[in-house]
Scaffold this active site. Sequence first.
Site, PDB file in Angstrom:
ATOM      1  N   TRP A  53       0.842  -1.205   0.000  1.00  0.00           N
ATOM      2  CA  TRP A  53       0.000   0.000   0.000  1.00  0.00           C
ATOM      3  C   TRP A  53       0.876   1.254   0.000  1.00  0.00           C
ATOM      4  CZ3 TRP A  53      -0.340   4.127   3.375  1.00  0.00           C
ATOM      5  CH2 TRP A  53      -1.447   4.955   3.238  1.00  0.00           C
ATOM      6  N   HIS A  54       2.034   1.157   0.680  1.00  0.00           N
ATOM      7  CA  HIS A  54       2.888   2.333   0.812  1.00  0.00           C
ATOM      8  C   HIS A  54       3.567   2.728  -0.491  1.00  0.00           C
ATOM      9  CE1 HIS A  54       2.355   1.575   5.102  1.00  0.00           C
ATOM     10  NE2 HIS A  54       2.615   2.847   5.251  1.00  0.00           N
ATOM     11  N   GLY A  55       3.743   1.795  -1.380  1.00  0.00           N
ATOM     12  CA  GLY A  55       4.385   2.189  -2.626  1.00  0.00           C
ATOM     13  C   GLY A  55       4.736   1.010  -3.505  1.00  0.00           C
TER      14      GLY A  55
END
Lengths: 336, 480
Positions: free
Chosen positions: B325-327
């Site tokens: 989700w963060h990247g």
Amino acid sequence: MKKLFLNILYFGIPIILFAFIADAFLTSQLKKSRKDEFGIWNDIYNGKVNSDIVVYGSSRAMVHMDPRIISDSMHESCYNLGINGHNFWLSYLRHKELLKYNKKPKLIIHSVDIFTLTKRPDLFNLDQFLPYMLNNQDVMDATISYKGYNYFDYHLPLLRYVGKYKTIGSIFKSMLRPSASDSGRYRGYSPQNHAWNDDLVKAKRRFADFRVDLDSASINLFDQYIRECISSGIELVFVYTPEYIEGQEFVKNRDEILGTFRQFADKYNLLFLDYSDDTLSFQKKYFYNASHLNKDGAELFTVKLVNDLKRNSYEADSGNSGNSGNATRKSSKSVN
Amino acid sequence: MLFNSIDFAIFLPVVFILYWFVTNKNLKLQNTLIVVSSYIFYGWWDWRFLSLVLYSSLVDFLIGIALGKEENPTKRKILVTISIVGNLGLLGFFKYYNFFLDNFITAFSFFGQEISARSLNVILPVGISFYTFQTLSYGLDVYKRRLEPTKDFIAFSAFVAFFPQLVAGPIERATNLLPQFYKARSFSYIKAIDGLRQVLWGLFKKVVIADNCAEYANMIFNNSADYSGSTLVLGVLFFAIQIYGDFSGYSDIAIGTSRLFGFDLMRNFAFPYFSRDIAEFWRRWHISLSTWFRDYLYIPLGGSKGGTWMKVRNTFIIFLVSGFWHGANWTFIVWGALNAIYFLPLLLLKQNRANLGTVAEGKLFPGIRDFFSISLTFALTLFAWIFFRATSVGHAFSIIGEIFSPSIIHAVELPKVSYVVMLLVVVFIMIEWIGREGQYAIDRLEVRWSKPMRWALYYGIVIAIFLFAGKGQDFIYFQF
């Protein structure tokens, strides 16, 4: 709601008052400072540059050309306006402010280098603009496009000082100990006594194929500046000061960049002295990194430069061709 | 628009005045003002991406209405699938397209198949991961009948685009935030003052702590090959403080700003670096995201109810997805995997809920056991942050290699001014420790301190911001 507004008002009034008073105090102190670039800007805005010969360029101008040697040798006053970490955009700002507050120079020795016609994204050493940027359109025009200050910093009191604790600390330090604000620069010249460092090794490690992209806006501004100088009767000389040979090899499109300056010199019939192949460029002992001469190197170089200037510029008509720098010679200064 | 900008300092009072003095008599008008001002706030970055916010709002609003009318389970499933695909498709295209493409090309070339596909120059819209998750939760809640679908598009748009939390959370649940748009808000002085205090504290965390730490963290991580192991450790420490100050500071400003308008957002950080184990850390770090994954992924997968294999599988899924989700980078996936590895022993030994309360409650200092637990948890977190901050997995390993080398005992190579930052960090940690029993570090001043004392502290914070504000750095979580 009324209570909230009153509390905000009572809390905010001292802050607003403080902003005006602190701004006036800090700015007045910086306008007296001799520290680093502050001293140079103060000389410009106080009309203390007033020189027949001025040196422009980046840190390479600042540390390579000793105004004492130039003045003694050419019998004209000289000031070095080289600005550390910046390319042509900021040199041009200095040029504009110089003409506004000082007498017009007769000769500009413009130190050009691989970064002259590029534009960095950040406003390097942005604190230097603090004392003169408030409501100063010239400074705003020249610096606002960099990552540094925003519109409000140029127009609201104290805002530009936010986070500048190092500079604010230095103001108080110099009030307690005035000698603390002396940066050891002589008419802008900043001799460096450093030993050779590992900047080039680090750069080689980081960039295998280092190229410099020229910026078209910078080229256009440079062209405009040349035309302005010529039309106002200021003699302009380009100098590519010594660069250590390994550093020259590091920049893959160096020839192309130098070619751009040669084209400008040809186009406007200006003198271009290129010291890339000078003996100094092969002697590591005169450098502290690939781009910068140490004090000994700078003094030797300045002597060479004034000799070449005399031969090529002031004694041009005698046909003397014994210069050590690789010179492209002008024949005319006129421009439409 | 950045919270720590003059633009926002002008924007906020203007919206505040319009909200309480011009539109206060009409709820619909007040909500419309929120939508308009939120769109201005978001459009300040890039107005083109407003269409995505509008798209996200429209899709889930219509699906919500359809779900409300539909009783057929198969059709309801189709509708919720459209919502999931619509939201995740948007996220997938803007955030992960190039990542998947690059990895497919690499995978094919590994097997001797050269494929050519053009990567797109996709700009990542600010906050897309936040608002797509928020709208997604609405669709899922309506599908699960935990929430009545709204018929008020303005209220729903305001819920999706609410400017304080639009670009970096907290990721609100429709069950908490949406009903607040249905009711008339009345101004509360206590709430507003508390909101302003939290905004001030958030600003301090962001501009003084995070932005200054960022300068050194960036310097060290971007030139990691030039530094010794000892300096690299310091770089990781700077990054750990930076990301906490940056993100929790943003959350404080978001929550505080919301309170000025009469809204209560969920808490997002609860002093995570004082956690005694990783499970506690994850109950205290980015709470709105961890609970989102818990409610909409972990529990639907079976949570920790099944056998050992199911617990292991679910733990890895939730942490890997959280990392991703963060990247779109393997570094985030490794970071997620590491946290799963840290978490699993606690779960399997049923120790994951061993530390639920505040550490050393009512005491000034922690006990020795707590101190060592906090230190160990922080060390594990630091190790994982290396992957989070590194540009690639190889970069992370090169940093780890240097840290676990003889150069760990070399003198730290940083400019002297970094000591000022270190001193600020120490003061900050002390304030956080003292205030750890509150919602945020200085929230209990109203009851504990007299007005002159409080104001002295506020002026102190203002002066600290004036003197020590770091070079304006973007909020880290905007990129996620």
